[in-house]
Enzyme design. Sequence first.
Site, mmCIF file in Angstrom:
data_model
loop_
_atom_site.group_PDB
_atom_site.id
_atom_site.type_symbol
_atom_site.label_atom_id
_atom_site.label_comp_id
_atom_site.label_asym_id
_atom_site.label_seq_id
_atom_site.Cartn_x
_atom_site.Cartn_y
_atom_site.Cartn_z
ATOM 1 N N GLU A 81 4.450 3.474 34.458
ATOM 2 C CA GLU A 81 3.404 3.792 35.440
ATOM 3 C C GLU A 81 2.107 4.261 34.797
ATOM 4 O OE1 GLU A 81 5.008 6.583 38.239
ATOM 5 O OE2 GLU A 81 6.423 5.141 39.041
ATOM 6 N N GLU A 94 12.934 1.749 39.360
ATOM 7 C CA GLU A 94 13.136 2.996 40.111
ATOM 8 C C GLU A 94 13.038 2.716 41.593
ATOM 9 O OE1 GLU A 94 10.560 6.329 39.212
ATOM 10 O OE2 GLU A 94 10.695 5.936 37.067
HETATM 11 C C1 PNW Z 1 7.947 8.025 39.603
HETATM 12 N N1 PNW Z 1 3.681 7.537 44.418
HETATM 13 O O1 PNW Z 1 6.637 8.380 39.843
HETATM 14 C C2 PNW Z 1 8.217 8.499 38.192
HETATM 15 O O2 PNW Z 1 8.334 7.443 37.275
HETATM 16 C C3 PNW Z 1 9.369 9.443 38.078
HETATM 17 O O3 PNW Z 1 9.276 10.135 36.860
HETATM 18 C C4 PNW Z 1 9.399 10.364 39.270
HETATM 19 O O4 PNW Z 1 10.312 11.403 39.153
HETATM 20 C C5 PNW Z 1 9.711 9.508 40.478
HETATM 21 O O5 PNW Z 1 8.758 8.465 40.616
HETATM 22 C C6 PNW Z 1 9.756 10.276 41.777
HETATM 23 O O6 PNW Z 1 8.504 10.809 42.070
HETATM 24 C C7 PNW Z 1 5.963 8.138 41.018
HETATM 25 O O7 PNW Z 1 2.686 8.265 44.619
HETATM 26 C C8 PNW Z 1 4.710 8.683 41.125
HETATM 27 O O8 PNW Z 1 4.021 6.665 45.244
HETATM 28 C C9 PNW Z 1 3.958 8.490 42.226
HETATM 29 C C10 PNW Z 1 4.439 7.716 43.262
HETATM 30 C C11 PNW Z 1 5.693 7.144 43.162
HETATM 31 C C12 PNW Z 1 6.452 7.363 42.026
#
Ligand code: PNW
Length: 452
Positions: free
Chosen positions: A170, A358
């Site tokens: 990401e 994920e």
């Molecule tokens: C992911 N959004 O991040 C990460 O890769 C993980 O480390 C994290 O724990 C997991 O999602 C849960 O949050 C995200 O804003 C960050 O949609 C932002 C978003 C989604 C996933």
Amino acid sequence: MIIHQKPTFPKNFVWGFATAAPQIEGAGREDGKSESVWDRYARQPGTIHNNDNLDVACQHYHLYKEDIALMRSLGAKNYRLSIAWPRILPGGDGAVNQKGVDFYHRLFDTMMENGITPWVTMYHWDMPQVLEDRFGGWRDRRVVDAFANYAQTIVKAYGDRVKNWITLNEISCFTYYAYGTGVKAPGLKLPEGIVNQTYHHALLSHGEAVRAVREYGGPGARVGLTDNALVGVPVTETAEDIAAAHAYFIEANCRTFEPIYRGHYHPDYLQSAGANAPRFEADDFKLISQPTDFLGMNLYSGLFVRAAQNGAKYEILDFPPSYPQADNTWQKIMPQVLYWGPRLAVEICGAPAIYITENGCGYNDAPPVNGEVHDLHRRDLVRNYLGELHRAIRDGVPVEGYFLWSFMDNFEWDEGYARRFGAVYCDYQTFKRTPKLSARWYSKVMAGNCLL
Ligand code: PNW
């Protein structure tokens, strides 16, 4: 006659769990590991919910054998994890920390003994703080050489057992949200031009990681990026609303996907950035756009779009207050992102294969009662999302795997330990692990290769 038809996934479909080093390992200062930007950031009072930090986390650094055994008992054959850069190279570059290297040797060996295939993310946001201090981390082009050296080091060390490499997790979360809006480490609010430059350095680092896998990965090595693409779900699956979803996907994701899949920045992006556009060198895009073997997609939520009435390419609809969401308020529940995300990435970018690296949900799960956590909310959410993933596969989208985020509850970044994403409950006092109902359910899905 009624026949119970279970939606079945393709033969050899990859099922697994996902985690990331900084969120589970703990041992923040042990065996020579240096401080990461997240370690430093979390120590500033007020940045993290409850002032939690990453020092101890789930104690996975010490309990990894038990964790892998539990994973095996749940029937997972694949596990996506990340390697901590500050453990391998505490100085950012320079001397390798053998104790850090040895930890992952032990981890991969344990996984092999348990029949679990590693899927390894090289970078899940834990920049060594020393590089942030030395030259501003992702802001300075020197980061690319440092990352290349790190990538080569780990591919050479583990390439005999690790065949599936994910370069970066990401990009927007460690560039835009880290240096632009300041909600992720190092928590800076800098001008747009600098943020765009961090993004460019991340793309170059992805290219260096691909090159490292090609040069040192050995036979059968594969590599791809993991991205959290922004996905617009058509309100109605008509040609007009689907066209709107296409237009939104291109616009929202062009900063990542144009350079990687087409070897240049999108002219619209460069035009809108104007004087803040990233500076690049002629050969940069050769490195950035080397072919990869798959695209990893982290998909939780999205937006609803439809054809616009006013001549625009699409219209985004606001979520009404009653729209269902997880306890983490950013996650509007939208199973269809697992249909449209992979489909649009393949149709628009030509991604050769998709892995959902994920998907999951964050809830404030209550502690176990009589050894059980009845997280029916998670079981329902995951089942609905998987139904849409199955539909994508049925329609011909080349989705080859799915990793549930997360194996166990862990450090959920700025939300600390309050927000639980795990299939397995983690007690942060005793470190006891308790598989939740969703884990038991998912275990059966993996075993049957079908929705149950
Ligand atoms: C992911 N959004 O991040 C990460 O890769 C993980 O480390 C994290 O724990 C997991 O999602 C849960 O949050 C995200 O804003 C960050 O949609 C932002 C978003 C989604 C996933």
